[in-house]
Design a protein around this motif. Structure first.
Motif, PDB file in Angstrom:
ATOM      1  N   ARG A  35      45.151  14.850 162.912  1.00 50.90           N
ATOM      2  CA  ARG A  35      45.020  15.992 163.417  1.00 50.90           C
ATOM      3  C   ARG A  35      43.733  16.642 163.858  1.00 50.90           C
ATOM      4  O   ARG A  35      43.448  17.036 164.946  1.00 50.90           O
ATOM      5  CB  ARG A  35      45.965  17.098 162.837  1.00 50.90           C
ATOM      6  N   GLN A  36      42.599  16.325 162.946  1.00 52.80           N
ATOM      7  CA  GLN A  36      41.462  16.862 163.149  1.00 52.80           C
ATOM      8  C   GLN A  36      40.590  16.053 163.982  1.00 52.80           C
ATOM      9  O   GLN A  36      39.658  16.697 164.667  1.00 52.80           O
ATOM     10  CB  GLN A  36      40.520  17.148 161.885  1.00 52.80           C
ATOM     11  N   THR A  37      41.061  14.744 164.339  1.00 54.29           N
ATOM     12  CA  THR A  37      40.010  14.041 165.313  1.00 54.29           C
ATOM     13  C   THR A  37      41.145  13.920 166.705  1.00 54.29           C
ATOM     14  O   THR A  37      40.127  13.976 167.441  1.00 54.29           O
ATOM     15  CB  THR A  37      40.247  12.372 164.811  1.00 54.29           C
ATOM     16  N   THR A  38      42.260  14.341 166.671  1.00 44.69           N
ATOM     17  CA  THR A  38      43.112  14.198 167.881  1.00 44.69           C
ATOM     18  C   THR A  38      43.602  15.381 168.447  1.00 44.69           C
ATOM     19  O   THR A  38      43.957  15.905 169.431  1.00 44.69           O
ATOM     20  CB  THR A  38      44.001  13.164 168.083  1.00 44.69           C
ATOM     21  N   GLY A  39      43.905  16.306 167.340  1.00 45.74           N
ATOM     22  CA  GLY A  39      44.705  17.613 167.607  1.00 45.74           C
ATOM     23  C   GLY A  39      46.298  17.425 167.925  1.00 45.74           C
ATOM     24  O   GLY A  39      46.986  18.057 167.813  1.00 45.74           O
ATOM     25  N   PHE A  40      46.629  16.078 167.400  1.00 39.08           N
ATOM     26  CA  PHE A  40      47.804  15.615 167.444  1.00 39.08           C
ATOM     27  C   PHE A  40      48.560  15.572 166.217  1.00 39.08           C
ATOM     28  O   PHE A  40      47.603  15.272 165.311  1.00 39.08           O
ATOM     29  CB  PHE A  40      48.177  14.281 168.267  1.00 39.08           C
ATOM     30  N   ILE A  41      49.845  15.982 166.052  1.00 45.37           N
ATOM     31  CA  ILE A  41      50.450  15.512 164.536  1.00 45.37           C
ATOM     32  C   ILE A  41      51.749  14.576 165.000  1.00 45.37           C
ATOM     33  O   ILE A  41      51.895  14.293 166.489  1.00 45.37           O
ATOM     34  CB  ILE A  41      51.166  16.759 164.101  1.00 45.37           C
ATOM     35  N   THR A  42      52.196  14.041 164.138  1.00 45.88           N
ATOM     36  CA  THR A  42      53.491  13.125 164.313  1.00 45.88           C
ATOM     37  C   THR A  42      54.906  13.975 164.084  1.00 45.88           C
ATOM     38  O   THR A  42      54.709  15.016 163.758  1.00 45.88           O
ATOM     39  CB  THR A  42      53.399  12.050 163.242  1.00 45.88           C
ATOM     40  N   TYR A  43      55.938  13.607 164.787  1.00 37.53           N
ATOM     41  CA  TYR A  43      57.107  14.045 164.677  1.00 37.53           C
ATOM     42  C   TYR A  43      58.119  13.198 164.153  1.00 37.53           C
ATOM     43  O   TYR A  43      58.490  12.073 164.905  1.00 37.53           O
ATOM     44  CB  TYR A  43      57.360  14.415 166.120  1.00 37.53           C
ATOM     45  N   ASP A  44      58.687  13.540 162.764  1.00 41.17           N
ATOM     46  CA  ASP A  44      59.486  12.617 162.422  1.00 41.17           C
ATOM     47  C   ASP A  44      60.645  13.476 161.519  1.00 41.17           C
ATOM     48  O   ASP A  44      60.761  13.453 160.263  1.00 41.17           O
ATOM     49  CB  ASP A  44      59.068  11.776 161.448  1.00 41.17           C
ATOM     50  N   PRO A  45      61.676  14.026 162.463  1.00 43.38           N
ATOM     51  CA  PRO A  45      62.642  15.039 161.583  1.00 43.38           C
ATOM     52  C   PRO A  45      63.428  14.024 160.475  1.00 43.38           C
ATOM     53  O   PRO A  45      63.933  13.089 160.806  1.00 43.38           O
ATOM     54  CB  PRO A  45      63.712  15.444 162.690  1.00 43.38           C
ATOM     55  N   GLY A  46      63.414  14.659 159.188  1.00 42.59           N
ATOM     56  CA  GLY A  46      64.083  13.944 157.975  1.00 42.59           C
ATOM     57  C   GLY A  46      63.181  13.033 157.431  1.00 42.59           C
ATOM     58  O   GLY A  46      63.498  12.252 156.529  1.00 42.59           O
ATOM     59  N   PHE A  47      62.133  12.785 158.116  1.00 41.41           N
ATOM     60  CA  PHE A  47      60.916  11.947 157.476  1.00 41.41           C
ATOM     61  C   PHE A  47      61.370  10.520 157.257  1.00 41.41           C
ATOM     62  O   PHE A  47      61.057   9.958 156.344  1.00 41.41           O
ATOM     63  CB  PHE A  47      60.538  12.476 156.067  1.00 41.41           C
ATOM     64  N   GLY A  48      62.370  10.089 158.021  1.00 36.25           N
ATOM     65  CA  GLY A  48      62.954   8.702 157.884  1.00 36.25           C
ATOM     66  C   GLY A  48      61.508   7.799 157.980  1.00 36.25           C
ATOM     67  O   GLY A  48      61.849   6.458 157.768  1.00 36.25           O
ATOM     68  N   ASN A  49      60.738   7.929 158.726  1.00 39.54           N
ATOM     69  CA  ASN A  49      59.453   6.922 159.157  1.00 39.54           C
ATOM     70  C   ASN A  49      58.276   7.363 158.433  1.00 39.54           C
ATOM     71  O   ASN A  49      57.061   6.968 158.976  1.00 39.54           O
ATOM     72  CB  ASN A  49      59.387   6.947 160.542  1.00 39.54           C
ATOM     73  N   THR A  50      58.422   8.417 157.461  1.00 44.62           N
ATOM     74  CA  THR A  50      57.201   8.945 157.016  1.00 44.62           C
ATOM     75  C   THR A  50      56.994   8.652 155.464  1.00 44.62           C
ATOM     76  O   THR A  50      58.082   8.847 154.597  1.00 44.62           O
ATOM     77  CB  THR A  50      56.934  10.558 157.245  1.00 44.62           C
ATOM     78  N   GLY A  51      56.057   8.058 154.974  1.00 48.43           N
ATOM     79  CA  GLY A  51      55.614   7.988 153.547  1.00 48.43           C
ATOM     80  C   GLY A  51      54.891   9.113 153.136  1.00 48.43           C
ATOM     81  O   GLY A  51      54.119   9.667 153.344  1.00 48.43           O
ATOM     82  N   SER A  52      55.596   9.954 151.945  1.00 49.54           N
ATOM     83  CA  SER A  52      54.993  11.134 151.594  1.00 49.54           C
ATOM     84  C   SER A  52      54.126  10.846 150.356  1.00 49.54           C
ATOM     85  O   SER A  52      53.408  11.949 150.020  1.00 49.54           O
ATOM     86  CB  SER A  52      56.409  11.960 150.869  1.00 49.54           C
ATOM     87  N   CYS A  53      53.972   9.536 149.778  1.00 46.80           N
ATOM     88  CA  CYS A  53      53.303   9.399 148.560  1.00 46.80           C
ATOM     89  C   CYS A  53      53.180   7.798 148.317  1.00 46.80           C
ATOM     90  O   CYS A  53      53.919   7.232 149.126  1.00 46.80           O
ATOM     91  CB  CYS A  53      53.800  10.031 147.393  1.00 46.80           C
TER      92      CYS A  53
END
Ligand code: SDX
Length: 429
Positions: A35-53
């Motif tokens: 976000r701070q380098t591109t201003g973009f965030i990712t979009y992944d409802p339910g976080f099925g493609n996102t590692g939280s830890c």
């Protein structure tokens, strides 16, 4: 330091994002600088493609149907361990020595009683209250009885033991009180699982003697539920804990999330579904067809999983335990045959095959609980007791992780753009 990078090109600019590789070869793109380098965030409802830890506790491979706790396969734990030992492994990161196991059991016994004042709370719930609502409230209330802060690892160990032991006692208490029966107290001469069964089923007029096969089956049941990496209820526990709320409030949030019918509440829904099939005489084919219809919210409960795209290894073990224990208990439950027919029909249907929908942990678990004599509305409470070690371990790991912050995802706003306030006098009727 990363040795591998992912390349991302945004607005003609090329970004090198570090790749993180886990010990089992899993890969993640580290987007913390995005976000701070591109201003973009990712979009992944339910976080099925996102590692939280990053986590050392449980490894799952959903494609291969692998589940390991601290590296040990669930099949070996279910076959050779006990729930108390598996809980120790999950929370402490290693199997206990003989002496550690003895000390752990003594501490569990010391912590097994619930403050007498808590019984008054139970008396004031409406008789038909759902045990999950009671359990969530009672676990939160533990903080009022044990307000001391948790500042050292020793404090944590004491609170972990307190939760493991007292939540089991609370569950049995809520059952007895809901029936207007005398509360049965824990016994120091009984093991963890035998104590629970005795607190549930013993009575002055009908003394209960825990059957070895039932105690073994309950150990296996709880081992199979002990942890499951970043599932919905564990994320609820970690989210609340990430705000530095106390562990009782965090676990109470986990119990509430688990209550959902898409999550732990499914085990109760499976039995209600099988009972409805049995009582209505509906054909298995019709039930499977109904579950496939888009216009019908009814799903095949106990089927499908966010991660497993093959047979849930826990369901395999649970089915074997049912096949072994029911005959020993001389229980001939027609719902087991219906469940097997449903599984066979679904697993030969292209809808379920193409969508990788297989039985999950909840599909057979209720059959076993029924055979033991657990009332249906307590099935998810049984899941919660089993999941406690995982919630406790994951809460601690998250709070100790220097890379973790308060959990606060971003969003993409899709609402009205800037709009002036219109005074009431100027608004159309
Ligand atoms: C647990 O995360 C964990 O680890 C959870 C858990 C743990 O130990 O903590 O394993 C415990 O919660 C097990 C799951 C218990 N829930 C159920 O048994 C409820 C029934 N299952 C479903 O509701 C569903 O499968 C979920 C919620 C479990 C998973 O949902 P997903 O991954 O979001 O799947 P989806 O909703 O995106 O479904 C994909 C497709 C859809 O069809 P299409 O839109 O692609 O046409 O499969 C269909 C769904 O309609 N589908 C089902 C189905 N599950 C998914 N169709 C019929 N019956 C089902 N059970």
């Amino acid at each position: 330091m990363a040795t591998e990078y992912a390349k991302l090109i945004i607005d003609g600019k090329e970004l090198q994002l570090p790749v993180i590789t886990g010990t089992e070869g899993e890969k993640a793109i580290d987007i913390r600088s995005l976000r701070q380098t591109t201003g973009f965030i990712t979009y992944d409802p339910g976080f099925g493609n996102t590692g939280s830890c990053k986590s050392d506790i449980t490894f799952m491979d959903g494609e291969k149907g692998i589940l390991r706790h601290r590296g040990i396969p669930i099949e070996e734990l279910a076959e050779q361990s006990t729930f108390v030992e598996t809980a120790y492994l999950i929370i402490n990161g290693k199997l206990p020595s003989r002496q550690e196991l003895i000390t752990n059991s003594i501490l569990l016994n010391d912590q097994s009683m619930v403050h007498e004042d808590m019984q008054i709370f139970y008396q004031n719930f409406p008789r038909l209250s759902h045990p999950m609502g009671i359990l969530s409230a009672m676990v939160n209330a533990l903080r009022s009885f044990y307000p001391e802060l948790m500042q050292t690892d020793e404090d944590f160990q004491k609170v972990a033991i307190r939760l493991l032991s007292k939540v089991r006692t609370m569950a049995a208490m809520s059952y007895k009180i809901s029936r207007g029966h005398k509360v049965i107290y824990p016994r120091a001469d009984y093991t963890y699982c035998a104590n629970f069964l005795n607190m549930m089923f013993d009575s002055p007029v009908n003394p209960y003697n825990p059957d070895d096969d039932v105690v073994a089956a309950l150990n296996t049941f709880w081992i199979l539920h002990a942890d499951h990496e970043q599932n919905c209820s564990t994320m609820a526990v970690k989210t609340v804990g990430s705000a530095k709320a106390n562990i009782y409030a965090s676990i109470s949030a986990g119990i509430s999330a688990l209550w959902g019918t898409l999550h732990g509440g499914a085990n109760q829904k499976v039995i209600e579904m099988l009972t409805e099939i049995h009582n209505s005489g509906a054909s298995i084919k019709d039930v499977v067809e109904r579950a496939k219809r888009k216009d019908n919210p009814v799903r095949l409960m106990g089927f499908g999983h966010r991660v497993y795209k093959t047979y849930d290894p826990r369901a395999k073990i649970m089915k074997k335990v049912c096949d072994k224990v029911l005959p020993k208990l001389k229980v001939d439950d027609p719902l087991l045959d219906i469940a097997k027919q449903l599984e066979e029909a679904a697993l030969s249907d292209s809808y379920f095959i193409d969508k990788n929908l297989y039985p999950n942990v909840d599909f057979y678990s209720g059959i076993l609980l029924r055979a033991i004599g657990i009332p249906t509305n307590m099935f998810t409470v049984m899941f919660a007791i089993g999941r406690l070690p995982g919630w406790i371990a994951q809460w601690k790991e998250n709070n100790d992780d220097p890379e973790q912050k308060i959990i606060r995802p971003r969003q993409i706003y899709m609402g009205e753009t800037v709009t002036p306030y219109v005074p009431l006098s100027k608004r159309l009727e």
